[in-house]
Design a protein around this motif. Structure first.
Motif, short mmCIF file in Angstrom:
data_model
loop_
_atom_site.label_atom_id
_atom_site.label_comp_id
_atom_site.label_asym_id
_atom_site.label_seq_id
_atom_site.Cartn_x
_atom_site.Cartn_y
_atom_site.Cartn_z
N PRO A 200 18.20 -30.14 14.49
CA PRO A 200 18.22 -29.20 13.36
C PRO A 200 19.63 -29.02 12.83
O PRO A 200 20.61 -29.07 13.59
N PHE A 201 19.76 -28.81 11.53
CA PHE A 201 21.10 -28.70 10.94
C PHE A 201 21.16 -27.57 9.91
O PHE A 201 21.68 -27.73 8.81
N ARG A 230 14.10 -30.51 8.80
CA ARG A 230 14.90 -30.16 9.98
C ARG A 230 15.95 -29.09 9.66
O ARG A 230 16.74 -28.72 10.53
N GLY A 231 15.98 -28.62 8.44
CA GLY A 231 16.91 -27.52 8.15
C GLY A 231 17.75 -27.80 6.94
O GLY A 231 17.33 -28.43 6.02
N ALA A 267 29.90 -33.59 3.05
CA ALA A 267 28.76 -33.45 3.95
C ALA A 267 29.26 -33.25 5.38
O ALA A 267 30.36 -33.68 5.73
N ASP A 268 28.42 -32.61 6.18
CA ASP A 268 28.75 -32.40 7.59
C ASP A 268 28.21 -33.50 8.47
O ASP A 268 28.75 -33.78 9.55
N LEU A 269 27.11 -34.12 8.01
CA LEU A 269 26.44 -35.16 8.78
C LEU A 269 26.05 -36.28 7.83
O LEU A 269 25.90 -36.07 6.63
N GLN A 270 25.88 -37.47 8.38
CA GLN A 270 25.45 -38.60 7.56
C GLN A 270 24.54 -39.50 8.37
O GLN A 270 24.59 -39.52 9.61
N ILE A 271 23.70 -40.24 7.64
CA ILE A 271 22.84 -41.23 8.28
C ILE A 271 22.42 -42.26 7.23
O ILE A 271 22.13 -41.90 6.09
N PRO A 272 22.41 -43.56 7.58
CA PRO A 272 21.86 -44.56 6.66
C PRO A 272 20.36 -44.35 6.52
O PRO A 272 19.67 -43.96 7.47
N LEU A 273 19.82 -44.64 5.35
CA LEU A 273 18.42 -44.37 5.06
C LEU A 273 17.48 -44.98 6.09
O LEU A 273 16.55 -44.33 6.58
N ARG A 278 14.42 -44.65 13.14
CA ARG A 278 14.79 -44.53 14.56
C ARG A 278 14.84 -43.06 14.97
O ARG A 278 14.30 -42.68 16.02
N VAL A 279 15.46 -42.24 14.13
CA VAL A 279 15.61 -40.82 14.46
C VAL A 279 14.25 -40.17 14.67
O VAL A 279 14.07 -39.35 15.58
N PHE A 280 13.26 -40.56 13.86
CA PHE A 280 11.94 -39.97 13.98
C PHE A 280 11.01 -40.76 14.91
O PHE A 280 9.80 -40.54 14.93
N GLU A 281 11.60 -41.68 15.67
CA GLU A 281 10.90 -42.41 16.73
C GLU A 281 9.59 -43.02 16.22
O GLU A 281 8.52 -42.88 16.82
#
Length: 469
Positions: A200-201, A230-231, A267-273, A278-281
Motif C-alpha cells: 500500500p502507498f 493499493r492507495g 514520484a515516490d515510487l516507480q515501476i515499469p508497466l 509480477r507484483v500482482f502474482e
C-alpha cells in the motif's frame, strides 16, 4: 536471442596473402563495418573457395545484416569444407533458425555439441530452437545445461523467462522477466526512484512508466486500476498515440496521465508497466480479464466503406524493427486468395511499412486501405467498432481489438510470441480474439486456407442474421 560463436581467426598455416586479407576482413567485422567485411570475405572466397574460415565468417556477417538465407548457404559451404569446426555448425544453426528451418537448425547445433559437448553457448542456442519447436521441457533443460557449463548471460536468462511464459508458468516467468533490465538494449529507467513492490502507498505517488511496444502497453493497461486500488496517486507515462484513447477509457478513471517524451512528474515510487504482472502474482487463472477496458471516442471517424456483406479489417505486416517481424508478417500477395471472396469487403488498417502493398500489387480495389488516415489508436478503435471482424497478423491492432472487446482473428507464426502460448486457439488475455496458428514453420498459405473457410462460415452467419433483422 541466439549467441554467435567467436569469429574464426586466421590460421598460421594459411598463405600470407590469404592471411592478410582475412585479417583485414576480421578487423572490419569486429569494428561493426559489416558491409565492408562482407565485401572482403566475398573477395576471399572467390579467390580461395576452399578456405572454410572465410565462408564461416561470411555467414556470420550476412546474418548480422539480416541476410539469413545467404548466411545459411555460406555456412553450409564452410561446414562442408571443414566439418570439424564446432563453432561454424552452431552459427549455421543460428542462421537456419532465423529462416524458420528449426529441425535442420537443431541438427546443426547437435552436430556442434558432438564435437564440443562443453560449449555452454551452443547448449543455449539449441535450447532456443527446442523452444521454437514447442519442446519446452527440452528447452528448459538446455538452458540448465548451458548454465551448468558456466554460460550465464542476461540474454539466456531473459530467454528462459520467455520460455516459462509461453509454457503458461506465468508466475515464474514474470519473476524472471526482470532480466530484461540487464539487456544492453533495455537500460533501467527512473532507477533513482524506489521500485514499488506492491505494498500500500497511501499519501504517496506511484509512477508507472512505458516500456516496449504499443501492443505491450495495451495488453498491460488492465493492471493500472489494480495499482490504484493499493492507495495513493498513480501517474502513467502514456505513449502519445494512445493518449486520447486511454484518457477516454474507464481503465484510466483514477489514473493521471502524462505524455511519454515530456518531463515526468515527481514520484515516490516507480515501476515499469509490465512488471505489474509480477507484483500482482499473475497466473493463467488470475489474469485480469473482466471484459473490455478500452472505449472508443463518441466523435471518432466514421467508416465510409459500404458493403452488403461483412466488412473485415485486415493488417498484414507489423513494425519492421520488431525482432520477429519477418516471421510474423505476411506479404499481402500471399493473402490474395482471401481478397477474392465476393461476399467480404476488406478494409486495410495497415499503417507505415507495407501500406503501399495494395497499390503496388494492383489490389487496391480488393482491399481499401485506410490505415494511413488513422491519426492514432483512438481513430483505429472507432473504426474497429464499426467493422464486423478484424483479421490481422500479431500486431498492436490485435491487442486493441481485444481490449475493446471487438472480434479479431490473429494469425500466429509457428513459434509464437510468449503471450499466445502453445496449442490453443483462444487466449486468456482477450475473450474476443481467436488464434489461427501455423502448423508448419513459414506455412502461411495453409493458415489462410483455414481462415478462408472460417470467413465463408462467418459470411453465411452474417447473411442469416441480416435476414432475421
Amino acid at each position: 536471442m541466439a549467441g554467435e560463436l567467436k569469429i574464426a581467426a586466421t590460421s598460421a598455416a594459411s598463405p600470407t596473402t590469404v592471411s592478410e586479407l582475412f585479417a583485414k576482413a576480421i578487423e572490419q567485422h569486429q569494428a561493426g563495418r559489416m558491409e565492408r567485411a562482407i565485401e572482403l570475405y566475398r573477395h576471399l572466397v572467390t579467390q580461395h573457395p576452399g578456405y572454410a574460415p572465410a565462408w564461416n565468417n561470411l555467414g556470420v556477417a550476412l546474418r548480422a545484416t539480416d541476410k539469413f538465407a545467404a548466411a545459411a548457404s555460406a555456412l553450409r559451404r564452410g561446414t562442408a569444407i571443414s566439418p570439424e569446426d564446432a563453432g561454424a555448425w552452431s552459427n549455421l544453426g543460428n542462421a537456419l533458425r532465423a529462416i524458420g528451418e528449426y529441425d535442420e537448425a537443431a541438427r546443426a547445433h547437435e552436430t556442434s555439441l558432438e564435437i564440443d559437448p562443453e560449449a555452454g553457448r551452443v547448449h543455449y542456442n539449441l535450447a532456443l530452437v527446442r523452444r521454437d519447436l514447442g519442446d519446452l521441457d527440452a528447452a528448459l533443460k538446455g538452458f540448465a545445461e548451458a548454465e551448468g557449463r558456466g554460460f550465464k548471460s542476461s540474454e539466456m536468462f531473459w530467454d528462459r523467462a520467455l520460455t516459462y511464459l509461453v509454457s503458461g508458468d506465468l508466475a515464474r516467468g514474470f519473476r524472471e522477466y526482470e532480466w530484461r533490465w540487464q539487456l544492453p538494449e533495455s537500460p533501467p529507467r527512473f532507477s533513482e526512484i524506489e521500485t514499488w513492490g506492491g505494498q500500500p502507498f497511501e499519501d504517496k505517488t506511484l509512477l508507472v512508466h512505458m516500456e516496449q511496444g504499443f501492443g505491450d502497453a495495451i495488453q498491460f493497461l488492465r493492471y493500472l486500476p489494480m495499482a490504484a486500488a493499493r492507495g495513493g496517486r498513480v501517474i502513467y507515462e502514456c505513449p502519445p498515440p494512445l493518449m486520447r484513447l486511454v484518457r477516454n477509457s474507464a481503465v484510466a478513471a483514477d489514473i493521471e496521465l502524462f505524455e511519454q517524451g515530456t518531463p515526468a512528474p515527481s514520484a515516490d515510487l516507480q515501476i515499469p508497466l509490465l512488471s505489474l504482472a509480477r507484483v500482482f502474482e499473475t497466473t493463467l487463472d488470475t489474469i485480469p480479464n473482466d471484459g473490455p477496458y478500452l472505449q472508443s471516442l463518441a466523435d471518432g471517424p466514421k467508416l465510409q466503406v459500404s458493403s452488403d456483406g461483412p466488412r473485415v479489417g485486415l493488417v498484414w505486416t507489423g513494425k519492421p524493427t520488431h525482432k520477429n517481424n519477418r516471421n510474423r508478417s505476411i506479404a499481402l500477395e500471399t493473402m490474395l486468395p482471401l481478397l477474392e471472396m465476393p461476399e467480404i469487403r476488406f478494409v486495410g488498417l495497415q499503417k507505415g511499412d507495407g501500406s503501399d502493398q495494395p497499390q503496388r500489387l494492383g489490389a487496391d480495389a480488393l482491399v481499401v486501405n485506410i490505415g494511413e488516415r488513422m491519426r492514432d489508436f483512438a481513430d483505429t478503435a472507432s473504426i474497429l467498432e464499426q467493422l464486423d471482424l478484424l483479421v490481422s497478423v500479431d500486431t498492436s491492432v490485435v491487442h486493441l481489438s481485444g481490449a475493446l472487446g471487438t472480434p479479431a482473428w490473429a494469425l500466429i507464426p509457428y513459434s509464437p510470441d510468449w503471450r499466445w502460448l502453445y496449442g490453443r486457439d483462444d487466449t486468456p488475455w482477450y475473450d474476443s480474439v481467436r488464434l489461427f496458428r501455423q502448423t508448419k514453420p513459414g506455412d502461411w498459405p495453409e493458415v489462410l486456407d483455414r481462415v478462408r473457410d472460417a470467413l465463408s462460415q462467418f459470411a453465411d452467419a452474417f447473411e442469416k442474421n441480416k435476414s432475421k433483422n
